[in-house]
Scaffold this motif. Structure first.
Motif, mmCIF file in Angstrom:
data_model
loop_
_atom_site.group_PDB
_atom_site.id
_atom_site.type_symbol
_atom_site.label_atom_id
_atom_site.label_comp_id
_atom_site.label_asym_id
_atom_site.label_seq_id
_atom_site.Cartn_x
_atom_site.Cartn_y
_atom_site.Cartn_z
ATOM 1 N N LEU B 41 0.833 -1.214 0.000
ATOM 2 C CA LEU B 41 0.000 0.000 0.000
ATOM 3 C C LEU B 41 0.866 1.263 0.000
ATOM 4 N N TRP B 42 1.946 1.233 0.797
ATOM 5 C CA TRP B 42 2.843 2.392 0.897
ATOM 6 C C TRP B 42 3.390 2.773 -0.489
ATOM 7 N N GLU B 43 3.819 1.758 -1.233
ATOM 8 C CA GLU B 43 4.401 2.011 -2.548
ATOM 9 C C GLU B 43 3.414 2.753 -3.448
ATOM 10 N N ARG B 44 2.146 2.315 -3.379
ATOM 11 C CA ARG B 44 1.130 2.959 -4.207
ATOM 12 C C ARG B 44 0.773 4.350 -3.686
ATOM 13 N N LEU B 45 0.734 4.475 -2.356
ATOM 14 C CA LEU B 45 0.437 5.787 -1.778
ATOM 15 C C LEU B 45 1.544 6.796 -2.089
ATOM 16 N N SER B 46 2.758 6.322 -2.190
ATOM 17 C CA SER B 46 3.854 7.250 -2.484
ATOM 18 C C SER B 46 3.734 7.791 -3.904
ATOM 19 N N LYS B 47 2.948 7.078 -4.729
ATOM 20 C CA LYS B 47 2.709 7.582 -6.087
ATOM 21 C C LYS B 47 1.384 8.321 -6.183
ATOM 22 N N GLY B 48 0.702 8.474 -5.041
ATOM 23 C CA GLY B 48 -0.512 9.297 -5.017
ATOM 24 C C GLY B 48 -1.807 8.549 -5.275
ATOM 25 N N ALA B 49 -1.859 7.249 -5.036
ATOM 26 C CA ALA B 49 -3.096 6.490 -5.253
ATOM 27 C C ALA B 49 -4.176 6.893 -4.246
ATOM 28 N N ASP B 50 -5.459 6.902 -4.663
ATOM 29 C CA ASP B 50 -6.534 7.158 -3.706
ATOM 30 C C ASP B 50 -7.048 5.823 -3.159
ATOM 31 N N GLU B 51 -8.020 5.902 -2.228
ATOM 32 C CA GLU B 51 -8.456 4.678 -1.542
ATOM 33 C C GLU B 51 -9.050 3.648 -2.510
ATOM 34 N N ASN B 52 -9.741 4.152 -3.550
ATOM 35 C CA ASN B 52 -10.320 3.234 -4.532
ATOM 36 C C ASN B 52 -9.255 2.486 -5.319
ATOM 37 N N GLN B 53 -8.248 3.226 -5.721
ATOM 38 C CA GLN B 53 -7.150 2.598 -6.477
ATOM 39 C C GLN B 53 -6.401 1.594 -5.596
ATOM 40 N N LEU B 54 -6.261 1.951 -4.323
ATOM 41 C CA LEU B 54 -5.601 1.028 -3.399
ATOM 42 C C LEU B 54 -6.400 -0.261 -3.295
ATOM 43 N N LYS B 55 -7.726 -0.103 -3.200
ATOM 44 C CA LYS B 55 -8.589 -1.275 -3.046
ATOM 45 C C LYS B 55 -8.500 -2.168 -4.279
ATOM 46 N N GLU B 56 -8.567 -1.563 -5.457
ATOM 47 C CA GLU B 56 -8.456 -2.350 -6.695
ATOM 48 C C GLU B 56 -7.128 -3.098 -6.757
ATOM 49 N N ALA B 57 -6.065 -2.405 -6.365
ATOM 50 C CA ALA B 57 -4.738 -3.038 -6.399
ATOM 51 C C ALA B 57 -4.674 -4.216 -5.434
ATOM 52 N N LEU B 58 -5.217 -4.003 -4.234
ATOM 53 C CA LEU B 58 -5.212 -5.081 -3.230
ATOM 54 C C LEU B 58 -5.998 -6.289 -3.717
ATOM 55 N N LEU B 59 -7.184 -6.028 -4.289
ATOM 56 C CA LEU B 59 -8.042 -7.123 -4.769
ATOM 57 C C LEU B 59 -7.369 -7.885 -5.899
ATOM 58 N N ALA B 60 -6.622 -7.159 -6.735
ATOM 59 C CA ALA B 60 -5.955 -7.806 -7.858
ATOM 60 C C ALA B 60 -4.777 -8.661 -7.384
ATOM 61 N N GLU B 61 -4.139 -8.221 -6.313
ATOM 62 C CA GLU B 61 -2.893 -8.881 -5.884
ATOM 63 C C GLU B 61 -3.133 -9.990 -4.854
ATOM 64 N N TYR B 62 -4.095 -9.757 -3.969
ATOM 65 C CA TYR B 62 -4.278 -10.690 -2.852
ATOM 66 C C TYR B 62 -5.643 -11.352 -2.883
ATOM 67 N N ASP B 63 -5.705 -12.521 -2.289
ATOM 68 C CA ASP B 63 -6.954 -13.257 -2.174
ATOM 69 C C ASP B 63 -7.708 -12.722 -0.965
#
Lengths: 238, 87
Positions: B41-63
């Motif tokens: 999450l930190w890596e994505r936040l350092s690039k300015g991701a919002d909560e929705n983008q974080l959620k999509e990334a998490l869902l794509a990466e983790y079960d």
């Protein structure tokens, strides 16, 4: 001007006060190696240390400023880091005890000396320098040697690093690099420059992967020293 | 939402840590220890991701199910906010 060799780094030094010259006298160098750098200490160097520790007299602060210059040089040019610890050598191998100040690392090192006699050599009781050379980690004595003034101008390969905490019962266990990381980070002088920081982190990464790591809970007794020595060295006491 | 400048995330000895460098090191002397998801999450936040983008990334990466992901992110972000690490 004075010339020294500390942690196998030769350098020239010009100080304002005599304190550092006296402190470093066992590390004076008269050989043929050329100096790696020339540190001319200034009022500004001392003032910078005063901001961090205003309670200390200027001659002592100057010695800290010299130490900082040496550390900065070592990190960038000599794969060297400062690790706040008490380093003891037994049978040619070094053991580093680390803990927040006042926890008892110097006391535990003293227990080793009482138990092992002359076999235990104090490399440094407070601020040794660690260098990574040809795939091995060595600890070097430095004159910045803690309140008991214990150091030897030599180096030894590091066998193990041991974090000490106070406990009623003695116990020791081997730990992973991940478990030891925060301890090492907190007891290491950290630079603010990003290149230097990356260098430090990569050295710490290598060190945690190549030496044995232990957590020791101990009281002040011979049994505590026996437990840590026999576990870490793999030797029996004679 | 973005991590303030001057913080760097690194993997050291199998562990993730964040330290401050440059001017940031003057006012932040600590070390932050993150677990794998935290580092992700930190890596994505350092690039300015919002909560929705974080959620999509998490869902794509983790079960992980959507509600758990959203709760984890909220928790993580509020911790960073409390610590004053976001701008």
């Amino acid at each position: 001007m004075h010339r020294y060799k500390i942690a196998d780094v030769v350098f020239d030094l010009q100080t304002i006060y005599g304190y550092t010259v006296k402190l470093c006298e066992n590390y004076a160098y008269t050989g043929n190696e050329p100096p790696a750098f020339f540190a001319v200490m200034t009022k500004e160097d001392i003032d910078a240390e005063k901001k961090l520790a205003p309670e200390f007299p200027e001659p002592y602060l100057e010695s800290l400023a010299v130490f900082r210059k040496l550390c900065d040089y070592c990190l960038i040019n000599a794969d060297g880091i400062i690790f706040h610890s008490s380093a003891v050598m037994v049978d040619g191998k070094a053991y580093l005890f680390t803990a927040p100040s006042g926890t008892g690392k110097s006391t535990h090192a003293r227990l080793w000396r009482e138990m092992l006699g002359e076999r235990a050599v104090m490399i440094n009781d407070d601020k040794p320098i660690i260098r990574y050379i040809d795939g091995k980690f060595y600890v070097y004595g430095t004159p910045w040697n803690g309140k008991h003034r214990l150091d030897t101008n030599m180096r030894a390969e590091i066998k193990a690093i041991c974090r000490i905490s106070q406990a009623k019962e003695n116990s020791i266990r081997k730990v992973s690099g991940a478990e030891m990381l925060m301890t090492v980070m907190n007891q290491t002088i950290r630079p603010s420059d990003i290149t230097a920081m990356d260098k430090l982190l990569s050295l710490i990464d290598k060190m945690l992967k190549s030496v044995d790591l232990y957590f020791l809970g101990c009281n002040i007794s011979r049994e505590a020293a026996e437990l840590s020595y026999t576990t870490m060295s793999g030797e029996k006491l004679l | 939402m973005k991590i303030k400048d001057g913080f760097i995330l690194r993997e050291v000895a199998g562990s993730f840590i964040v330290v401050a460098v440059g001017d940031r090191a003057k006012d932040f002397n600590g070390i932050i220890n993150l677990n794998e998801t935290g580092a992700f999450l930190w890596e994505r936040l350092s690039k300015g991701a919002d909560e929705n983008q974080l959620k999509e990334a998490l869902l794509a990466e983790y079960d992980v199910d959507e509600n758990t992901a959203a709760a984890d992110i909220k928790n993580f972000v509020s911790k960073l906010e409390e610590a004053g690490l976001l701008k």
